[in-house]
Write a protein that holds these residues in place. Sequence first.
Motif, mmCIF file in Angstrom:
data_model
loop_
_atom_site.group_PDB
_atom_site.id
_atom_site.type_symbol
_atom_site.label_atom_id
_atom_site.label_comp_id
_atom_site.label_asym_id
_atom_site.label_seq_id
_atom_site.Cartn_x
_atom_site.Cartn_y
_atom_site.Cartn_z
ATOM 1 N N ASP A 1 6.262 -4.157 -13.496
ATOM 2 C CA ASP A 1 5.996 -4.588 -14.521
ATOM 3 C C ASP A 1 4.367 -4.890 -15.178
ATOM 4 O O ASP A 1 4.599 -4.998 -16.651
ATOM 5 N N SER A 2 3.274 -4.133 -14.746
ATOM 6 C CA SER A 2 1.952 -4.163 -15.586
ATOM 7 C C SER A 2 1.733 -2.613 -14.683
ATOM 8 O O SER A 2 2.177 -2.432 -13.229
ATOM 9 N N ASN A 3 0.444 -2.291 -15.214
ATOM 10 C CA ASN A 3 -0.165 -0.744 -14.775
ATOM 11 C C ASN A 3 -0.789 -1.122 -13.082
ATOM 12 O O ASN A 3 -1.326 -1.148 -12.477
ATOM 13 N N GLU A 4 -1.729 -2.822 -13.486
ATOM 14 C CA GLU A 4 -2.427 -2.977 -12.202
ATOM 15 C C GLU A 4 -1.476 -3.334 -11.135
ATOM 16 O O GLU A 4 -1.940 -3.084 -10.398
ATOM 17 N N TYR A 5 -0.569 -3.950 -11.388
ATOM 18 C CA TYR A 5 0.915 -4.758 -10.310
ATOM 19 C C TYR A 5 0.976 -2.834 -9.463
ATOM 20 O O TYR A 5 1.184 -2.426 -8.158
ATOM 21 N N LEU A 6 0.933 -1.896 -10.458
ATOM 22 C CA LEU A 6 1.626 -0.458 -9.694
ATOM 23 C C LEU A 6 0.426 -0.054 -8.689
ATOM 24 O O LEU A 6 0.496 0.823 -7.835
ATOM 25 N N LEU A 7 -0.654 -0.163 -9.798
ATOM 26 C CA LEU A 7 -2.186 0.271 -8.320
ATOM 27 C C LEU A 7 -1.967 -0.463 -7.517
ATOM 28 O O LEU A 7 -2.537 0.088 -6.361
ATOM 29 N N HIS A 8 -2.480 -2.152 -7.299
ATOM 30 C CA HIS A 8 -2.487 -2.739 -6.247
ATOM 31 C C HIS A 8 -1.438 -1.865 -5.470
ATOM 32 O O HIS A 8 -1.205 -2.311 -3.991
ATOM 33 N N LEU A 9 -0.364 -1.947 -6.024
ATOM 34 C CA LEU A 9 1.254 -1.839 -5.093
ATOM 35 C C LEU A 9 1.357 -0.506 -4.225
ATOM 36 O O LEU A 9 1.644 -0.148 -3.121
ATOM 37 N N SER A 10 0.946 0.340 -5.054
ATOM 38 C CA SER A 10 1.012 1.880 -4.089
ATOM 39 C C SER A 10 -0.181 1.473 -2.464
ATOM 40 O O SER A 10 -0.205 2.631 -2.253
ATOM 41 N N ALA A 11 -1.311 1.065 -2.973
ATOM 42 C CA ALA A 11 -2.612 0.780 -2.427
ATOM 43 C C ALA A 11 -1.793 0.717 -0.982
ATOM 44 O O ALA A 11 -2.099 0.198 0.042
ATOM 45 N N TYR A 12 -1.178 -0.686 -1.060
ATOM 46 C CA TYR A 12 -0.873 -1.833 -0.278
ATOM 47 C C TYR A 12 0.440 -0.603 0.561
ATOM 48 O O TYR A 12 0.556 -0.842 1.559
ATOM 49 N N ILE A 13 1.551 0.198 -0.317
ATOM 50 C CA ILE A 13 2.805 0.734 0.789
ATOM 51 C C ILE A 13 1.973 1.814 1.139
ATOM 52 O O ILE A 13 2.002 2.129 2.304
ATOM 53 N N ASN A 14 0.977 3.222 0.487
ATOM 54 C CA ASN A 14 0.364 3.724 1.207
ATOM 55 C C ASN A 14 -0.528 3.116 3.242
ATOM 56 O O ASN A 14 -0.728 4.288 3.303
ATOM 57 N N LEU A 15 -1.193 2.400 3.018
ATOM 58 C CA LEU A 15 -1.987 1.504 3.105
ATOM 59 C C LEU A 15 -1.433 1.159 4.216
ATOM 60 O O LEU A 15 -2.038 -0.758 5.627
ATOM 61 N N ASN A 16 -0.174 0.239 4.714
ATOM 62 C CA ASN A 16 0.907 -0.311 4.691
ATOM 63 C C ASN A 16 0.201 -0.955 6.982
ATOM 64 O O ASN A 16 0.610 -2.044 6.782
ATOM 65 N N PRO A 17 0.529 0.243 7.289
ATOM 66 C CA PRO A 17 0.455 0.218 8.778
ATOM 67 C C PRO A 17 -0.889 -0.388 9.524
ATOM 68 O O PRO A 17 -1.067 -1.327 9.693
ATOM 69 N N GLU A 18 -1.939 -0.572 7.871
ATOM 70 C CA GLU A 18 -2.591 -0.856 8.141
ATOM 71 C C GLU A 18 -2.786 -2.654 7.475
ATOM 72 O O GLU A 18 -3.401 -3.490 8.367
ATOM 73 N N ALA A 19 -2.413 -3.052 6.892
ATOM 74 C CA ALA A 19 -1.811 -4.184 6.225
ATOM 75 C C ALA A 19 -1.070 -5.148 6.895
ATOM 76 O O ALA A 19 -1.052 -6.485 7.780
ATOM 77 N N HIS A 20 -0.971 -4.173 8.507
ATOM 78 C CA HIS A 20 -0.152 -4.853 9.900
ATOM 79 C C HIS A 20 -0.120 -4.994 10.348
ATOM 80 O O HIS A 20 0.118 -5.705 11.761
ATOM 81 N N LYS A 21 -1.451 -4.674 10.684
ATOM 82 C CA LYS A 21 -3.020 -3.763 12.023
ATOM 83 C C LYS A 21 -1.487 -3.963 13.652
ATOM 84 O O LYS A 21 -2.066 -3.723 14.299
#
Length: 208
Positions: free
Chosen positions: A118-138
């Motif tokens: 529901d916001s552009n900020e959420y969109l941008l941060h979510l794209s980063a989290y998804i694109n780098l998800n394997p790193e987020a999960h180590k």
Amino acid sequence: YHIFNRGNNKRPIFINRFDLNRFLLSMQEFNTKEPIGSLYLRAFEKETAETTPKSQLVELVCYCLNPNHYHFLVKQLVKDGIPKFLHRLGTGYTRYLNDKHKFSGSLFQGRFKAIHVDSNEYLLHLSAYINLNPEAHKLRGSASQLLCKTSWNEYLGKEPTNNSFCNKDVVLSQFKSLGEYKNFAKSALLITEERKEMEKSLELLLRG
């Protein structure tokens, strides 16, 4: 929408790289309003898809496929496009995996989850989290890396053209350069990891 689901009882949804590639190609082939019938085995013997859906149900912004779960960031293009797409994808892939590996029953843990972006900020941060998800999960082990796939390389322009199917402009057009987005994504992931660690610490403190 942020769409995600995981294997039933946290079971793996990919047994080998061939399965992951099958799921990846299914993401492309099932994203159409037209009936497509069966998918030919020869199509999945290739690393990439050769066809593009004529009329899509959803517009994929980014994705990640991990050994036991997935995340999508999508825009719905037609009424009920998301549930239709996820039903096709889940049903078709589950049938394939059960037949191939002699499994039975449900592969995924119930209905997919969907959160409105529901916001552009959420969109941008979510794209980063998804694109780098394997790193987020180590997920750094060789076995885990083999069964992971994200749209990160597509964003970086390192993916073959015929295997690039995300609408990256909605994200990348907001940055002066690819390098700027790359730096943003790395920083956003670090902030997410720090927040998770803080939440874990607070939870332990409250329990104590």
